[in-house]
Design an enzyme around this catalytic site. Structure first.
Site, PDB file in Angstrom:
ATOM      1  N   GLY A 175       0.820  -1.206   0.000  1.00  0.00           N
ATOM      2  CA  GLY A 175       0.000   0.000   0.000  1.00  0.00           C
ATOM      3  C   GLY A 175       0.847   1.246   0.000  1.00  0.00           C
ATOM      4  CD  GLU A 176       1.933   6.026  -2.473  1.00  0.00           C
ATOM      5  OE1 GLU A 176       2.528   7.106  -2.574  1.00  0.00           O
ATOM      6  OE2 GLU A 176       2.151   5.064  -3.235  1.00  0.00           O
ATOM      7  CE1 TYR A 197       5.731  10.764   7.986  1.00  0.00           C
ATOM      8  CE2 TYR A 197       4.903   8.631   8.705  1.00  0.00           C
ATOM      9  CZ  TYR A 197       5.102   9.983   8.939  1.00  0.00           C
ATOM     10  OH  TYR A 197       4.670  10.532  10.101  1.00  0.00           O
ATOM     11  CB  VAL A 244       5.748   2.636  -1.862  1.00  0.00           C
ATOM     12  CG1 VAL A 244       5.276   1.247  -2.253  1.00  0.00           C
ATOM     13  CG2 VAL A 244       5.274   3.648  -2.888  1.00  0.00           C
ATOM     14  CB  VAL A 245       4.133  -0.219   2.860  1.00  0.00           C
ATOM     15  CG1 VAL A 245       4.535  -1.330   3.819  1.00  0.00           C
ATOM     16  CG2 VAL A 245       3.995   1.110   3.597  1.00  0.00           C
ATOM     17  CG  ASP A 263      -0.788   9.335  12.017  1.00  0.00           C
ATOM     18  OD1 ASP A 263      -1.917   9.860  11.953  1.00  0.00           O
ATOM     19  OD2 ASP A 263      -0.219   8.804  11.045  1.00  0.00           O
TER      20      ASP A 263
HETATM   21  P1  ADP Z   1      -0.476   5.101   6.704  1.00  0.00           P
HETATM   22  O1  ADP Z   1       0.721   5.963   6.690  1.00  0.00           O
HETATM   23  O2  ADP Z   1      -1.602   5.609   5.910  1.00  0.00           O
HETATM   24  O3  ADP Z   1      -0.856   4.704   8.083  1.00  0.00           O
HETATM   25  P2  ADP Z   1       1.243   2.945   6.164  1.00  0.00           P
HETATM   26  O4  ADP Z   1       2.385   3.660   5.542  1.00  0.00           O
HETATM   27  O5  ADP Z   1       1.404   2.609   7.602  1.00  0.00           O
HETATM   28  O6  ADP Z   1      -0.082   3.773   5.957  1.00  0.00           O
HETATM   29  O7  ADP Z   1       0.917   1.642   5.383  1.00  0.00           O
HETATM   30  C1  ADP Z   1       0.533   1.590   4.033  1.00  0.00           C
HETATM   31  C2  ADP Z   1      -0.023   0.217   3.748  1.00  0.00           C
HETATM   32  O8  ADP Z   1       0.920  -0.788   4.085  1.00  0.00           O
HETATM   33  C3  ADP Z   1      -1.274  -0.093   4.539  1.00  0.00           C
HETATM   34  O9  ADP Z   1      -2.187  -0.702   3.681  1.00  0.00           O
HETATM   35  C4  ADP Z   1      -0.833  -1.044   5.605  1.00  0.00           C
HETATM   36  O10 ADP Z   1      -1.850  -1.982   5.900  1.00  0.00           O
HETATM   37  C5  ADP Z   1       0.377  -1.715   5.000  1.00  0.00           C
HETATM   38  N1  ADP Z   1       1.356  -2.000   6.075  1.00  0.00           N
HETATM   39  C6  ADP Z   1       2.043  -1.097   6.801  1.00  0.00           C
HETATM   40  N2  ADP Z   1       2.844  -1.683   7.711  1.00  0.00           N
HETATM   41  C7  ADP Z   1       2.657  -3.008   7.564  1.00  0.00           C
HETATM   42  C8  ADP Z   1       3.184  -4.188   8.216  1.00  0.00           C
HETATM   43  N3  ADP Z   1       4.077  -4.087   9.220  1.00  0.00           N
HETATM   44  N4  ADP Z   1       2.759  -5.396   7.809  1.00  0.00           N
HETATM   45  C9  ADP Z   1       1.856  -5.493   6.808  1.00  0.00           C
HETATM   46  N5  ADP Z   1       1.311  -4.460   6.174  1.00  0.00           N
HETATM   47  C10 ADP Z   1       1.695  -3.221   6.525  1.00  0.00           C
END
Ligand code: ADP
Length: 303
Positions: free
Chosen positions: A14-15, A18, A20-21, A129
């Site tokens: 996901g995005e 900060y 891309v993840v 947050d």
């Molecule tokens: P936001 O900044 O909007 O809270 P994140 O940057 O934390 O979003 O995460 C972006 C996406 O990646 C989300 O869909 C989240 O579910 C996924 N994600 C984030 N951290 C993890 C993790 N440790 N394990 C699995 N998925 C994750």
């Protein structure tokens, strides 16, 4: 493609706020991880060093209810943060219409949230947050706080991409009044919003702008009076609002127990100085009275 000679990149998860993840495999351990790629942009080199030093501190913070930061390294102008991989998050649980949340389940999710926060606050770190999609859920039902400490290191999140708008719904009134100095109370308010969302199964205070957010808060709890919150009138964006009376909290949460409502009202206290602390919330009778919190392993989760 391998990153830093160690992590095998898989799909994009996901995005986020900060950047891309990615899902990835740690080839050293075989562990599945989530890598958050943070755009540092064209900032001075110094920012990298400051961020890395701060991040080193985050790596030392380990708790069962905090997402573990496994590794952090700069790579091609981006900072990569490696976290333990989590299956789902609380937002998905709340939104899933096939999931029934019993009072004991709600208690368990709130207790894990507060335990993670208590750990942060004991180390003098605010989360800043808190929202349901930042509360990740592991394969054993364990809830863990994500993005903890990042807000302070990287500044307020980039509003261009992301669901930053949702974060507004969890903002404490002192932040909406422009407070520059604030404390752990902002996390308590956000946790209260999440508690309310678990009870209602929809976001509780859905403001469409910062002003509207305050309006939603006042409609739920009544306009705060200077007697209730003496410091309010000195906040930068304070303006006098027309008085609205508070409906009984019971009418907003018809299914909640008396203990749940009592804790909820203490977490939703206007004056951050009078607001219950996370530690006090954990000691509230809501958590020791029946029904006891569900064992995390037995919590319902999305299919
Ligand atoms: P936001 O900044 O909007 O809270 P994140 O940057 O934390 O979003 O995460 C972006 C996406 O990646 C989300 O869909 C989240 O579910 C996924 N994600 C984030 N951290 C993890 C993790 N440790 N394990 C699995 N998925 C994750």
């Amino acid at each position: 493609k391998k990153v830093a000679d160690r992590y095998l990149k898989r799909e994009i998860l996901g995005e986020g706020t900060y950047g891309v993840v990615y899902k990835a495999i740690d080839t050293h351990t075989g562990q599945t991880v989530a890598i958050k790629k943070i755009r540092l942009g064209k900032q001075k080199e110094g920012v990298n060093f400051t961020a890395l030093r701060e991040i080193k501190l985050l790596k030392e913070l380990k708790d069962p209810n905090i997402i573990e930061l496994i590794d952090a390294f700069p790579h091609k102008g981006n900072l990569h943060l490696v976290f333990e991989f989590m299956d789902t998050d609380l937002e998905a649980v709340i939104r899933d219409r096939n999931i029934f949340l019993s009072p004991a389940d709600t208690k368990s999710y709130l207790q894990m949230t507060l335990k993670g926060l208590a750990f942060c606050h004991k180390k003098w770190v605010l989360h800043r947050d808190m929202k349901p999609n930042n509360l990740l859920i592991g394969s054993h039902g364990q809830l863990k706080l994500a993005d903890f400490g990042l807000a302070r290191i990287f500044g307020s999140p980039d509003r261009r991409f992301t669901h930053q708008v949702f974060a507004r719904w969890y903002r404490a009134p002192e932040l909406l009044f422009g407070a520059k100095q604030y404390g752990s109370g902002v996390d308590v308010w956000a946790a209260a919003c999440i508690f309310a969302e678990l009870l209602l199964r929809r976001p509780f205070l859905q403001g469409s702008s910062d002003i509207d957010q305050l309006g939603k808060i006042f409609a739920a709890f009544g306009t705060p009076t200077p007697a209730q919150w003496p410091d309010m009138v000195y906040l930068p964006d304070y303006v006098e609002y027309q008085c609205v009376p508070a409906p009984p909290l019971r009418t907003l949460f018809p299914t909640a127990s008396d203990d749940a409502l009592d804790l909820l009202s203490k977490m939703f206290t206007y004056d951050p100085k009078a607001r219950i602390s996370v530690q006090q919330a954990l000691e509230h009778r809501y958590f020791s009275s029946a029904p006891l919190p569900t064992d995390p392993e037995k919590l319902p989760r999305p299919a």
